[in-house]
Design an enzyme around this catalytic site. Structure first.
Site, PDB file in Angstrom:
ATOM      1  N   GLU A  86       6.451  -6.823  43.448  1.00 21.05           N
ATOM      2  CA  GLU A  86       5.567  -5.548  42.413  1.00 21.05           C
ATOM      3  C   GLU A  86       4.151  -5.695  42.666  1.00 21.05           C
ATOM      4  O   GLU A  86       3.373  -5.842  41.459  1.00 21.05           O
ATOM      5  CB  GLU A  86       6.153  -6.174  40.977  1.00 21.05           C
ATOM      6  CG  GLU A  86       7.568  -6.115  40.758  1.00 21.05           C
ATOM      7  CD  GLU A  86       7.941  -6.506  39.290  1.00 21.05           C
ATOM      8  OE1 GLU A  86       8.868  -5.979  38.674  1.00 21.05           O
ATOM      9  OE2 GLU A  86       7.578  -7.804  39.052  1.00 21.05           O
TER      10      GLU A  86
HETATM   11  C1  TNX Z   1      11.027  -8.136  37.993  1.00 20.99           C
HETATM   12  S1  TNX Z   1      12.478  -9.695  40.013  1.00 20.99           S
HETATM   13  C2  TNX Z   1      10.191  -9.274  38.524  1.00 20.99           C
HETATM   14  C3  TNX Z   1       9.900 -10.389  37.561  1.00 20.99           C
HETATM   15  C4  TNX Z   1      10.264 -10.064  36.176  1.00 20.99           C
HETATM   16  C5  TNX Z   1      11.646  -9.641  35.910  1.00 20.99           C
HETATM   17  C6  TNX Z   1      12.360  -9.549  34.697  1.00 20.99           C
HETATM   18  C7  TNX Z   1      10.863  -9.532  40.694  1.00 20.99           C
HETATM   19  C8  TNX Z   1      10.885 -10.066  42.171  1.00 20.99           C
HETATM   20  N1  TNX Z   1       9.999  -9.232  39.805  1.00 20.99           N
HETATM   21  O1  TNX Z   1       8.334 -10.440  37.488  1.00 20.99           O
HETATM   22  O2  TNX Z   1      10.155 -11.305  35.293  1.00 20.99           O
HETATM   23  O3  TNX Z   1      11.778  -8.424  36.704  1.00 20.99           O
HETATM   24  O4  TNX Z   1      13.733  -9.444  34.544  1.00 20.99           O
END
Ligand code: TNX
Length: 523
Positions: free
Chosen positions: A335
Site C-alpha cells: 500500500e
Molecule cells: C491492509 S494487508 C493492510 C494493513 C491493514 C490491514 C487491515 C496489508 C499488507 N496492509 O495495513 O492493517 O489491511 O486489515
C-alpha cells in the site's frame, strides 16, 4: 459470600476439579481423539497406557536440548495430571510405565518437524528426526490427555492415554501468524502468550509487524528516536511502547524454545509515518511529520531519492538482522500509494540488496513482485492475484495470506464488535474451507512456502480482544498449513474443533462461540 455457603461452595469446587482431572478419563480409541491439526495417520490399538504417579520421562542422549524438551513435557504433564515426572537419561529398549523421547534417523518424509508417537499398554514412545519433531509430537500428546491441556488438578492420580500409533508430518514448511504490534502495542508477556497459542497448534512462525504509521516498536541503537519518539503513541492516542533490543531478544529466545521462528517486519517505503515523525531528514521536504494515531493507510512514504534513506535502512536492517537468528527479514512494501511506481520499483530492488548483504532472505507483501525479485525472496500474497503470479514467474515463492480468508482482524459476521470487514466477514467455515494450492491460477505446490494468518490491530487493544479474534480461527489455519487438503473436510473438522473448547477453557481463552460449531458435542 455468607459463611454457611462457603463449605458447600468448596465441595462444589473440589468436585469440579476432580471431574476434570485425569482420573476420570477412560478413553480407549486413539482414532477418535480430536487432534488439531489432523495427523497424517492415526491407528488405534484399542488399549490404553496408564500414566502413574511414578511415571518418568526418559530421553535418549545426553544433549541439553533433549533434556530441555523432556522438562518442557514434564511442565505440561504436571498441571494436567498432578504427576511430577522427572527427566532422566535412557539407554536400551523402553521399559514399562514411562514416556520415552528419542531422535532417530526415521524416514526422510518426516522432515525436521514430523514425529512418530507410539503408545502401547506398556509405554509411550515419541521419535523424531530432529528436536522440533519431538516438540510438535508433545503437542499431540498434550491434546490426547483425557483432561485436556493445562487443567489444574493437584491430586496426583493415574491417567489413561488411548494407545496406538500416530505418524505425522506437515504439508507446508511455513505455518505462521502475524501480530501487528504497531497499531496497538502489545508487551513481551502478551507476545509470549501468543507464541504459546501458536505452539499448541504446531505453527512455526511468528511474524511481528514492528513498524507502521502509528508506531515504531523496536529499539534501533543507531537511530534512537525511532523507538523513543516514533514508539510513543498508537491508534487512539494511547502511550504505545517499544521493545528494547534485550526484550526483542527475549521474545526471539522464547519463540526458539517453542521451535518458532520470528520474522521481523519493517514496513517500507509506505506505512512509515512513525519514522518520518522521528527523523526530519527522512522526508523529501526535510520536515518531520506529526505522530499519527488514526487508521488511514497509504499516505506516508520514505524519500526514495535521498541517500540518507538507504543509510537509515542499512542501519535498521543491520541491527535487526544481528538480533534475529531466523532466515528472514520482512520489508513490507504494501500500500505504498504515496510512492510513485517508478520510485517504488528501484527502492524495493535496492532494499532487497541490503537485506541480502546482511545475510537474510526477503519477505514482502505481494506488491514487491512489481520489482525484480531475488530468486529466494518470498512474496506474501494478501490481495492481488496477478502480483502473486508475477512473483512465481520470477522464481520467487509465495506465502499465502489471502485477506478474505486468512485475515484474523476481519469480523466473523456483521454483529462482531471488534475488527474490520473490508475483505469480508470471515466465519469459522470461511476461514477453514480453502486450499492454498488453488487460489492463484497456474501455481504449483513447490511455489508455495506455506500459509500465514495476519492479525492487524487497529481495533484491538488487549489480550482478551486478541484471543477473541484468534479463537477459534487459529486452529483452522494451523490445520490448513499442516494437513494435506485431501484429508480435510469442514464437516469432520468442526466436530474436532468443538472438542477443543475444553482446551480453550482450560487455557482461559476468550473465544468466539460460533454457531457453526457444534460446541455441545464436546466431551
Ligand atoms: C491492509 S494487508 C493492510 C494493513 C491493514 C490491514 C487491515 C496489508 C499488507 N496492509 O495495513 O492493517 O489491511 O486489515
Amino acid at each position: 459470600m455468607k459463611k454457611n455457603l462457603i463449605f458447600p461452595a468448596i465441595i462444589i469446587i473440589i468436585s469440579m476439579v476432580i471431574a476434570i482431572s485425569c482420573k476420570t478419563g477412560s478413553p480407549s480409541d486413539l482414532s477418535k481423539e480430536n487432534i488439531i491439526p489432523k495427523p497424517v495417520s492415526v491407528v488405534a490399538s484399542g488399549e490404553y497406557f496408564k500414566l502413574k504417579g511414578k511415571s518418568q520421562i526418559y530421553v535418549y542422549g545426553e544433549s541439553e536440548e533433549m533434556k530441555k524438551i523432556g522438562l518442557y513435557l514434564a511442565g505440561i504433564l504436571e498441571p494436567i495430571t498432578g504427576i511430577a515426572a522427572q527427566v532422566k537419561t535412557a539407554s536400551g529398549e523402553p521399559w514399562s510405565g514411562n514416556i520415552f523421547l528419542s531422535l532417530s534417523n526415521i524416514d526422510e518424509k518426516f522432515g525436521d518437524e514430523g514425529y512418530e508417537l507410539s503408545i502401547t499398554k506398556k509405554h509411550v514412545k515419541l521419535v523424531a528426526r530432529a528436536p522440533a519433531g519431538l516438540f510438535r509430537g508433545i503437542q499431540t500428546l498434550r491434546q490426547i490427555l483425557p483432561s485436556g491441556s493445562d487443567t489444574v488438578s493437584k491430586s496426583p492420580g493415574s491417567c489413561k492415554i488411548p494407545a496406538g500409533t500416530i505418524i505425522d508430518f506437515p504439508d507446508y514448511s511455513y505455518r505462521g501468524a502475524m501480530l501487528d504490534v504497531s497499531r496497538h502495542f502489545f508487551n513481551v508477556d502478551d507476545v509470549k502468550q501468543f507464541i504459546e497459542y501458536l505452539a499448541f497448534y504446531k505453527m512455526n512462525v511468528l511474524h511481528l509487524h514492528l513498524s507502521d504509521d502509528q508506531g515504531w516498536r523496536i529499539e534501533i541503537k543507531s537511530w534512537p528516536n525511532l523507538a523513543q519518539h516514533g514508539g510513543s503513541t498508537e491508534v487512539g492516542g494511547g502511550p504505545g511502547g517499544y521493545y528494547t533490543q534485550d526484550q526483542y531478544s527475549e521474545i526471539v529466545k522464547y519463540a526458539k524454545d517453542h521451535y518458532i521462528t520470528i520474522v521481523p517486519e519493517i514496513d517500507m517505503p509506505g506505512h512509515t509515518n512513525a519514522a518520518l515523525a522521528s527523523y526530519a531528514e527522512l522526508n523529501c521536504n526535510g520536515k518531520a511529520t506529526e505522530l499519527y494515531t488514526g487508521t488511514e493507510v497509504g499516505f506516508s512514504t520514505l524519500c526514495t531519492s535521498k541517500e540518507i534513506t538507504y543509510k537509515f535502512i542499512d542501519d535498521v536492517i543491520r541491527e535487526l538482522a544481528a538480533l534475529t537468528p531466523g532466515p528472514y527479514i520482512h520489508i513490507g512494501g504494501d500500500e505504498s500509494h504515496a510512492t510513485k511506481i517508478e520510485d517504488y520499483i528501484p527502492f524495493v530492488n535496492r532494499v532487497q540488496e541490503i537485506v541480502v548483504k546482511h545475510g537474510k532472505q526477503v519477505i514482502g507483501w505481494d506488491e514487491i513482485a512489481l520489482s525484480t525479485l531475488k530468486p529466494n525472496s518470498i512474496a506474501q500474497h494478501w490481495d492481488n492475484i496477478p502480483n502473486a503470479g508475477k512473483a512465481v514467474a520470477q522464481g520467487a515463492r509465495i506465502l499465502m495470506s489471502p485477506a478474505s480468508k486468512a485475515y484474523l482482524d476481519m469480523k466473523y459476521d456483521s454483529t462482531t464488535l471488534l475488527g474490520l470487514h473490508w475483505a469480508g466477514y470471515i466465519e469459522i467455515d470461511t476461514a477453514y474451507i480453502w486450499d492454498p494450492l488453488t487460489l492463484v491460477p497456474g501455481i504449483k505446490k513447490e511455489n508455495i512456502i506455506g500459509i500465514e494468518a495476519a492479525l492487524w490491530s487497529e481495533t484491538l487493544t488487549n489480550m482478551d480482544e486478541i484471543e477473541y479474534m484468534l479463537f477459534p480461527r487459529l486452529p483452522g489455519y494451523a490445520e490448513i498449513g499442516w494437513t494435506n487438503a485431501s484429508s480435510r473436510t469442514w464437516d469432520e473438522y468442526k466436530i474436532r474443533l468443538a472438542a477443543h473448547s475444553r482446551h480453550f477453557k482450560a487455557m482461559g481463552i476468550n473465544f468466539y462461540p460460533s454457531k457453526l460449531v457444534p460446541w455441545a458435542g464436546e466431551k
